[in-house]
Scaffold this motif. Structure first.
Motif, mmCIF file in Angstrom:
data_model
loop_
_atom_site.group_PDB
_atom_site.id
_atom_site.type_symbol
_atom_site.label_atom_id
_atom_site.label_comp_id
_atom_site.label_asym_id
_atom_site.label_seq_id
_atom_site.Cartn_x
_atom_site.Cartn_y
_atom_site.Cartn_z
ATOM 1 N N GLU A 93 -4.217 -19.403 -9.409
ATOM 2 C CA GLU A 93 -5.358 -20.122 -9.162
ATOM 3 C C GLU A 93 -5.112 -20.974 -7.078
ATOM 4 O O GLU A 93 -5.663 -21.335 -6.367
ATOM 5 C CB GLU A 93 -6.424 -20.822 -9.525
ATOM 6 C CG GLU A 93 -5.215 -21.762 -10.200
ATOM 7 C CD GLU A 93 -5.400 -21.836 -11.607
ATOM 8 O OE1 GLU A 93 -4.620 -20.337 -11.421
ATOM 9 O OE2 GLU A 93 -5.065 -22.604 -12.177
ATOM 10 N N LEU A 96 -5.808 -19.344 -4.129
ATOM 11 C CA LEU A 96 -6.734 -18.693 -3.680
ATOM 12 C C LEU A 96 -7.397 -19.336 -2.781
ATOM 13 O O LEU A 96 -6.733 -20.561 -2.374
ATOM 14 C CB LEU A 96 -7.752 -19.092 -4.642
ATOM 15 C CG LEU A 96 -7.281 -18.218 -6.058
ATOM 16 C CD1 LEU A 96 -8.476 -18.483 -6.974
ATOM 17 C CD2 LEU A 96 -7.070 -16.881 -5.599
ATOM 18 N N VAL A 101 -14.186 -15.322 -3.152
ATOM 19 C CA VAL A 101 -13.786 -14.193 -3.670
ATOM 20 C C VAL A 101 -13.266 -12.695 -3.437
ATOM 21 O O VAL A 101 -11.831 -12.757 -3.313
ATOM 22 C CB VAL A 101 -14.695 -14.385 -4.806
ATOM 23 C CG1 VAL A 101 -13.836 -12.472 -6.069
ATOM 24 C CG2 VAL A 101 -14.948 -15.290 -5.457
ATOM 25 N N ASP A 104 -11.006 -12.765 -0.701
ATOM 26 C CA ASP A 104 -9.527 -13.377 -1.292
ATOM 27 C C ASP A 104 -8.603 -11.893 -2.154
ATOM 28 O O ASP A 104 -7.325 -11.907 -1.741
ATOM 29 C CB ASP A 104 -9.662 -14.224 -2.250
ATOM 30 C CG ASP A 104 -8.944 -15.570 -2.283
ATOM 31 O OD1 ASP A 104 -7.420 -15.103 -2.437
ATOM 32 O OD2 ASP A 104 -8.818 -16.766 -1.436
ATOM 33 N N PRO A 142 -14.280 -18.769 -4.579
ATOM 34 C CA PRO A 142 -13.270 -19.046 -5.521
ATOM 35 C C PRO A 142 -13.586 -20.489 -5.514
ATOM 36 O O PRO A 142 -13.066 -20.695 -7.288
ATOM 37 C CB PRO A 142 -11.887 -18.155 -5.153
ATOM 38 C CG PRO A 142 -12.318 -18.327 -3.548
ATOM 39 C CD PRO A 142 -14.100 -18.021 -3.026
ATOM 40 N N LYS A 150 -11.006 -18.648 -11.894
ATOM 41 C CA LYS A 150 -10.091 -18.536 -10.632
ATOM 42 C C LYS A 150 -9.297 -17.406 -10.900
ATOM 43 O O LYS A 150 -8.320 -16.813 -10.169
ATOM 44 C CB LYS A 150 -9.761 -19.984 -10.749
ATOM 45 C CG LYS A 150 -11.090 -20.795 -9.677
ATOM 46 C CD LYS A 150 -10.039 -21.915 -9.571
ATOM 47 C CE LYS A 150 -10.903 -23.491 -9.973
ATOM 48 N NZ LYS A 150 -10.937 -23.950 -9.361
ATOM 49 N N ALA A 154 -7.170 -14.026 -8.843
ATOM 50 C CA ALA A 154 -5.986 -14.429 -8.981
ATOM 51 C C ALA A 154 -5.060 -13.016 -9.599
ATOM 52 O O ALA A 154 -4.111 -12.133 -8.864
ATOM 53 C CB ALA A 154 -5.059 -15.289 -8.989
ATOM 54 N N GLY A 157 -6.120 -9.757 -7.448
ATOM 55 C CA GLY A 157 -5.827 -9.658 -5.554
ATOM 56 C C GLY A 157 -4.688 -8.397 -6.347
ATOM 57 O O GLY A 157 -4.300 -8.371 -5.035
#
Ligand code: ADP
Ligand code: MG
Length: 283
Positions: A93, A96, A101, A104, A142, A150, A154, A157
């Motif tokens: 996190e 970020l 969100v 990201d 985020p 969080k 991540a 992502g």
């Protein structure tokens, strides 16, 4: 085709007064679809090892390969290697940084040159994989989310890159029990869908429950690499390395000491329950 580390050694800051050997002659193969737990005391080399799996570090001796592509500093395959092998760092996190969100999670896919539609599809899919409701979370910052949320952003992502292997460095560290359970449940589901998972963990209970195979690293050497049950059969040896066995296994060892004829090689609460009932003649 697997991730292969062969006779791999690595030393930090070689030739300086701060020289610090971290990996010695490591041999490891991770096949697609496997769920592998990686355990070892703090400083044993876990983080160093996993960074060799996607070209964040390069071997000083030996070699690292992903699906037949050698991991070398100037390889033209590095981008593809890093896409295939998704790495979720400790406390991801902290990385970020976008306003929302959705932005990201879209960051990685954007670097792949995909069109808008495909990027959006991937963001939705990755959020679904970590149980974050797209409509509810996409526009949120985020930074306002809970710790567990969080961390799931991540992980999403990294998933949005559609990796073949997912490596996570202590993904549950610092989360409350609910946050931990959610992440572990999602990892299990992802693995059932065919994603290979390498889970670095301090929790013997977690790896006992989830992994099929356990790799134990001690002072930069891989000392065990076997089925989870086999590795936890070495309770004394693990203890000498500052490692533990699952709680339920410790309970069985205590019961055995007290004269109850239970088997010790019990990995989960459910197995423990069955074993106790069996011995008491209730099963
Ligand atoms: P683990 O993840 O199992 O805690 P690491 O891979 O982080 O272990 O560390 C392995 C060894 O390498 C340790 O002795 C550690 O002190 C050393 N080390 C790790 N990162 C660095 C670094 N950036 N510079 C120098 N030494 C390091
Ligand atoms: Mg580490």
């Amino acid at each position: 085709m697997p991730i292969v580390l062969q006779n791999l050694s690595y030393t930090y800051q070689p030739g300086t007064p701060y020289e610090s050997p971290a990996l010695h002659d490591v041999n490891l193969t991770i096949k697609s679809g496997q769920f592998v737990g990686l355990i070892g005391h703090t400083g044993s080399g876990k983080s160093t090892l996993i960074q060799h799996c996607n070209g964040l570090l390069f071997p000083m001796a030996g070699q690292a390969m992903v699906d037949n592509m050698a991991i070398l500093p100037k390889s033209k395959d590095l981008k593809e290697i890093r896409r295939k092998v998704g790495l979720v760092f400790q406390y991801p996190e902290h990385q970020l940084f976008e306003e929302t969100v959705a932005l990201d999670i879209a960051f990685g896919p954007k670097t792949l040159g995909l069109d808008q539609g495909e990027i959006q599809r991937r963001v939705r899919w990755a959020m679904k994989m970590v149980d974050l409701d797209y409509e509810k979370f996409k526009e949120l910052s985020p930074f306002g989310l809970s710790g567990g949320e969080k961390r799931r952003v991540a992980i999403a992502g990294v998933l949005a890159m559609q990796p073949k292997y997912l490596i996570l460095d202590e993904p549950c560290a610092g989360l409350d029990p609910k946050g931990r359970e959610e992440i572990l449940y999602q990892l299990k589901r992802l693995n059932e869908k065919g994603l290979a998972i390498i889970l670095v963990s301090h929790s013997m209970d977690d790896v006992a429950r989830l992994a099929q195979r356990l790799v134990v690293i001690h002072q930069g050497h891989i000392v065990y690499d076997d089925a989870v049950r086999q590795v936890f059969g070495k309770a004394k040896e693990l203890e000498a390395m500052g490692l533990d066995v699952p709680e339920v296994m410790k309970l069985m060892m205590r019961l055995k000491e007290k004269g109850l004829a239970v088997h010790q090689d019990v990995l989960t609460i459910e197995e423990g329950q069955d074993e106790i009932l069996r011995v008491l003649g209730h099963a």
